[in-house]
Write an enzyme that holds these catalytic residues in place. Structure first.
Site, short mmCIF file in Angstrom:
data_model
loop_
_atom_site.label_atom_id
_atom_site.label_comp_id
_atom_site.label_asym_id
_atom_site.label_seq_id
_atom_site.Cartn_x
_atom_site.Cartn_y
_atom_site.Cartn_z
N ASP A 192 22.74 42.92 -29.30
CA ASP A 192 24.09 43.29 -28.86
C ASP A 192 25.03 43.44 -30.06
OD1 ASP A 192 26.05 43.95 -27.06
OD2 ASP A 192 26.50 41.88 -26.49
N HIS B 205 24.27 52.45 -32.94
CA HIS B 205 22.97 52.40 -32.25
C HIS B 205 21.84 52.81 -33.19
CE1 HIS B 205 24.79 51.33 -28.53
NE2 HIS B 205 25.38 52.49 -28.32
N LEU C 54 0.04 41.29 -31.97
CA LEU C 54 1.42 41.01 -31.58
C LEU C 54 1.75 41.84 -30.35
CD1 LEU C 54 4.35 39.93 -32.05
CD2 LEU C 54 4.74 41.90 -33.52
C1 IPE Z 1 23.08 43.47 -22.84
O1 IPE Z 1 24.11 43.99 -23.62
C2 IPE Z 1 22.02 44.49 -22.61
C3 IPE Z 1 21.25 44.88 -23.80
C4 IPE Z 1 21.33 44.37 -24.99
C5 IPE Z 1 20.30 45.93 -23.56
P1 IPE Z 1 25.44 44.57 -22.96
O2 IPE Z 1 26.34 44.93 -24.07
O3 IPE Z 1 25.11 45.62 -21.99
O4 IPE Z 1 25.98 43.30 -22.16
P2 IPE Z 1 27.40 42.96 -21.53
O5 IPE Z 1 27.74 44.09 -20.61
O6 IPE Z 1 28.38 42.86 -22.65
O7 IPE Z 1 27.20 41.66 -20.84
C1 IPE Z 2 23.83 46.83 -27.85
O1 IPE Z 2 25.06 47.10 -28.42
C2 IPE Z 2 23.08 48.05 -27.40
C3 IPE Z 2 22.88 48.14 -25.95
C4 IPE Z 2 23.37 47.36 -25.05
C5 IPE Z 2 22.03 49.23 -25.49
P1 IPE Z 2 26.33 47.50 -27.55
O2 IPE Z 2 26.34 48.97 -27.38
O3 IPE Z 2 26.40 46.72 -26.31
O4 IPE Z 2 27.50 47.09 -28.54
P2 IPE Z 2 28.89 46.42 -28.16
O5 IPE Z 2 28.59 45.23 -27.32
O6 IPE Z 2 29.65 47.47 -27.42
O7 IPE Z 2 29.49 46.06 -29.48
MG MG Z 3 27.28 44.98 -25.79
#
Ligand code: IPE
Ligand code: IPE
Ligand code: MG
Length: 251
Positions: free
Chosen positions: A21, A38, A132
């Site tokens: 995240d 990303h 793995l």
């Molecule tokens: C959780 O991250 C899902 C993944 C890492 C794939 P999100 O960014 O979607 O989670 P919330 O919405 O902040 O809880």
């Molecule tokens: C994690 O990073 C990627 C996915 C959930 C797919 P985010 O896109 O959620 O990044 P933030 O949370 O907005 O910083």
């Molecule tokens: Mg996120």
């Protein structure tokens, strides 16, 4: 810096799960687009996989796309799916070379065709490896996983009407869930400072040690990963018992 030799000297997790995240916030801080976040984030996965190989950790799970992530702007969803396709093309040969088995967990149906095709191909090519196991949670949610287990159990009961509900145990139910043979994670890591599970493994995390770090996923490098494992090595996992009963070091 955490030294890998020090980590190797201690007990090691069998299964590490990661909620990747903070890609968006990492990019925003730098005045970059979420796409750049990303892209950078996708490149981090490989370091973690290589470190698992180095440490002989046999299972690693990555939460890559949740059931709820479809609600993001369509453009961002497309970017994430494209990056996944690109990563599968780029790393398929390397996975085979390193004897990595790819396991995809989640509801396959809704994924775009270009992703489905590539996932099926890599899974087929790596299915006999067991050095793995890399579990990619894609269009995954913990509640979907439990429901899917219930659906499969109901189908089983339809075919076996004599099934006695009193014989149903956690172990038996677990086998009906997708990925039922995968051991529960010993360590869950979530980056970016959020203190929640966001519908990742719900059943599986019952006794998992949780590690939250403010570091955004694109900055979560090998050293950060080793720090998380070193922290885990200090934990006493009691599983409901008292400290004095914990005599073995392999928990
Ligand atoms: C959780 O991250 C899902 C993944 C890492 C794939 P999100 O960014 O979607 O989670 P919330 O919405 O902040 O809880
Ligand atoms: C994690 O990073 C990627 C996915 C959930 C797919 P985010 O896109 O959620 O990044 P933030 O949370 O907005 O910083
Ligand atoms: Mg996120």
């Amino acid at each position: 810096m955490v030294k890998i030799e020090d980590i190797r000297g201690g007990r090691l997790p069998t299964h590490v799960a990661l909620i990747m995240d903070g890609n968006g916030r990492w990019a925003k801080q730098r005045g970059l687009s979420r796409t750049e976040g990303h892209r950078k984030g996708a490149n981090r996965v490989r370091d973690i996989i290589d470190t698992c190989l180095e440490l002989h950790i046999p299972y690693v799970s990555f939460f890559a796309f949740s059931t709820e992530n479809w609600q993001r702007p369509q453009e961002e969803v497309n970017v994430l799916m494209d990056l996944l396709s690109q990563a599968l093309d780029k790393y398929a040969d390397e996975a085979i070379e390193k004897q990595i088995k790819l396991i995809v967990l989640g509801d396959f149906n809704r994924l775009p065709e270009h992703v489905k095709g590539r996932l099926a191909k890599v899974q087929e090519k790596t299915k006999d490896f067991d050095r793995l196991k890399v579990i990619l949670a894609l269009n995954y949610s913990g509640r979907w996983d439990i429901l899917e287990g219930a659906r499969r159990l109901i189908n089983h009961v339809r075919q076996n009407p004599d099934f006695d509900p009193n014989t149903l145990t956690e172990e038996i139910f677990r086998k009906f869930m997708p990925g039922g043979d995968i051991p529960d994670p010993d360590l869950l890591i979530r980056t970016s400072g959020e203190l929640r599970i966001s519908n990742f493994y719900l059943w599986q995390l019952a006794y998992t040690e949780l590690y939250f770090t403010p570091v955004f996923w694109p900055d979560f490098d090998k050293n950060e990963f080793l720090k998380a494992i070193a922290d885990w090595q200090q934990r006493e996992r009691r599983f409901g018992k008292i400290s004095e009963q914990i005599t073995t070091k392999d928990g």
